[in-house]
Design an enzyme around this catalytic site. Structure first.
Site, PDB file in Angstrom:
ATOM      1  N   LYS A 137       0.808  -1.224   0.000  1.00  0.00           N
ATOM      2  CA  LYS A 137       0.000   0.000   0.000  1.00  0.00           C
ATOM      3  C   LYS A 137       0.846   1.280   0.000  1.00  0.00           C
ATOM      4  CE  LYS A 137      -1.899   0.526   3.979  1.00  0.00           C
ATOM      5  NZ  LYS A 137      -1.245   1.685   4.625  1.00  0.00           N
ATOM      6  N   ARG A 190      -7.788   4.201  10.249  1.00  0.00           N
ATOM      7  CA  ARG A 190      -7.440   2.831  10.619  1.00  0.00           C
ATOM      8  C   ARG A 190      -8.439   2.248  11.614  1.00  0.00           C
ATOM      9  NH1 ARG A 190      -1.644   3.111   9.617  1.00  0.00           N
ATOM     10  NH2 ARG A 190      -0.537   1.167   9.891  1.00  0.00           N
ATOM     11  N   ARG A 192      10.703  -9.313   5.263  1.00  0.00           N
ATOM     12  CA  ARG A 192      11.095  -7.997   5.753  1.00  0.00           C
ATOM     13  C   ARG A 192      11.804  -8.115   7.096  1.00  0.00           C
ATOM     14  NH1 ARG A 192       6.289  -3.696   5.822  1.00  0.00           N
ATOM     15  NH2 ARG A 192       5.747  -4.237   3.700  1.00  0.00           N
ATOM     16  N   ARG A 202      16.236  -8.208  12.758  1.00  0.00           N
ATOM     17  CA  ARG A 202      15.806  -8.254  14.161  1.00  0.00           C
ATOM     18  C   ARG A 202      14.741  -9.315  14.292  1.00  0.00           C
ATOM     19  NH1 ARG A 202      13.856  -2.360  14.540  1.00  0.00           N
ATOM     20  NH2 ARG A 202      12.225  -3.490  15.627  1.00  0.00           N
ATOM     21  N   ARG A 222       0.774  -6.508  14.163  1.00  0.00           N
ATOM     22  CA  ARG A 222       0.184  -5.480  13.303  1.00  0.00           C
ATOM     23  C   ARG A 222      -0.885  -6.073  12.403  1.00  0.00           C
ATOM     24  NH1 ARG A 222       4.365  -2.290  10.049  1.00  0.00           N
ATOM     25  NH2 ARG A 222       2.450  -1.289   9.451  1.00  0.00           N
TER      26      ARG A 222
HETATM   27  P1  AMP Z   1       2.407   2.623   9.038  1.00  0.00           P
HETATM   28  O1  AMP Z   1       3.677   3.199   8.549  1.00  0.00           O
HETATM   29  O2  AMP Z   1       1.194   3.190   8.346  1.00  0.00           O
HETATM   30  O3  AMP Z   1       2.386   1.137   9.044  1.00  0.00           O
HETATM   31  O4  AMP Z   1       2.253   3.075  10.571  1.00  0.00           O
HETATM   32  C1  AMP Z   1       3.221   2.730  11.547  1.00  0.00           C
HETATM   33  C2  AMP Z   1       2.608   2.793  12.949  1.00  0.00           C
HETATM   34  O5  AMP Z   1       2.129   4.112  13.204  1.00  0.00           O
HETATM   35  C3  AMP Z   1       1.400   1.898  13.151  1.00  0.00           C
HETATM   36  O6  AMP Z   1       1.772   0.581  13.495  1.00  0.00           O
HETATM   37  C4  AMP Z   1       0.695   2.612  14.279  1.00  0.00           C
HETATM   38  O7  AMP Z   1       1.333   2.370  15.522  1.00  0.00           O
HETATM   39  C5  AMP Z   1       0.905   4.067  13.944  1.00  0.00           C
HETATM   40  N1  AMP Z   1      -0.168   4.622  13.088  1.00  0.00           N
HETATM   41  C6  AMP Z   1      -0.055   5.077  11.801  1.00  0.00           C
HETATM   42  N2  AMP Z   1      -1.229   5.526  11.345  1.00  0.00           N
HETATM   43  C7  AMP Z   1      -2.127   5.344  12.345  1.00  0.00           C
HETATM   44  C8  AMP Z   1      -3.522   5.584  12.496  1.00  0.00           C
HETATM   45  N3  AMP Z   1      -4.252   6.109  11.484  1.00  0.00           N
HETATM   46  N4  AMP Z   1      -4.092   5.282  13.675  1.00  0.00           N
HETATM   47  C9  AMP Z   1      -3.379   4.763  14.701  1.00  0.00           C
HETATM   48  N5  AMP Z   1      -2.078   4.497  14.620  1.00  0.00           N
HETATM   49  C10 AMP Z   1      -1.442   4.777  13.467  1.00  0.00           C
END
Ligand code: AMP
Length: 186
Positions: free
Chosen positions: A13, A88, A127, A133, A144
């Protein structure tokens, strides 16, 4: 064009959102990027978000919604946008709907990248190994995916009901997936 990109971790994405935004000449806004930057700079937002992010949990809705509000208010999204990683949760999707209504912004499409569980796990593992790690990263990544299933997947139906959902086959090479997305945006 005003778009939301949806899909599980490992769906490609983020990569596609960057490419499509460049092609369309619209703003790419990743809440994950904004949060990582905030953590790096040690801002209040970053301090509050850090522990959630390390565990692969979502940060509280109240922290995130403000980021989007600020971007809309600053005019950064006025020439079109792709939201990547937001919303989200259902409350985030509802807040976004209100913000759009208040600012007379129309959402054109929510694009969902469809990828099988098997592929997701393979990509996550790959990944995790690359990043060196192993256990830590793989556990967080799996968490996640679980968080996605429980908290984020319900918004697919939310956008289906709003009649803006478009599903795209994400099980292909990045170039092919990009072509698939451009096709549905025609
Ligand atoms: P991403 O790069 O989009 O995978 O986001 C990395 C981390 O940021 C996620 O695992 C969440 O901890 C936090 N995060 C990003 N966007 C959101 C959102 N819309 N709501 C809550 N947490 C978020």
């Amino acid at each position: 064009m005003n778009l939301i990109f949806l899909g599980p971790p490992g769906s490609g994405k983020g990569t596609q959102a960057v490419r499509v935004a460049e092609k369309l000449g619209v703003k790419h806004l990743s809440t994950g990027d904004v949060l990582r930057e905030a953590v790096k700079n040690g801002t209040e937002l970053g301090k509050k978000a850090d522990s959630y992010m390390q565990k692969g949990e979502l940060v509280p809705d109240s922290l995130i919604v403000g980021i989007i509000e600020d971007k809309i208010a600053s005019g950064a999204l006025a020439q079109g946008f792709i939201l990547d990683g937001f919303p989200r949760t259902i409350p985030q999707a509802e807040s976004l709907k209100e913000m759009f209504q208040k600012n007379e912004i129309e959402l054109d499409k929510a694009v969902l990248l469809k990828v099988s569980d098997e592929t997701i796990i393979q990509r996550i593992k790959g990944r995790a190994e690359q990043e060196g790690r192993k256990d830590d990263t793989e556990d967080v990544a799996r968490n996640r995916l679980e968080v996605y299933r429980k908290q984020t997947e319900p918004i697919v139906d939310f956008y289906r009901k709003e009649s803006v959902l478009t599903e795209v086959e994400g099980e292909a090479t990045p170039d092919q997936v990009f072509a698939n997305i451009m096709e549905v945006l025609k």
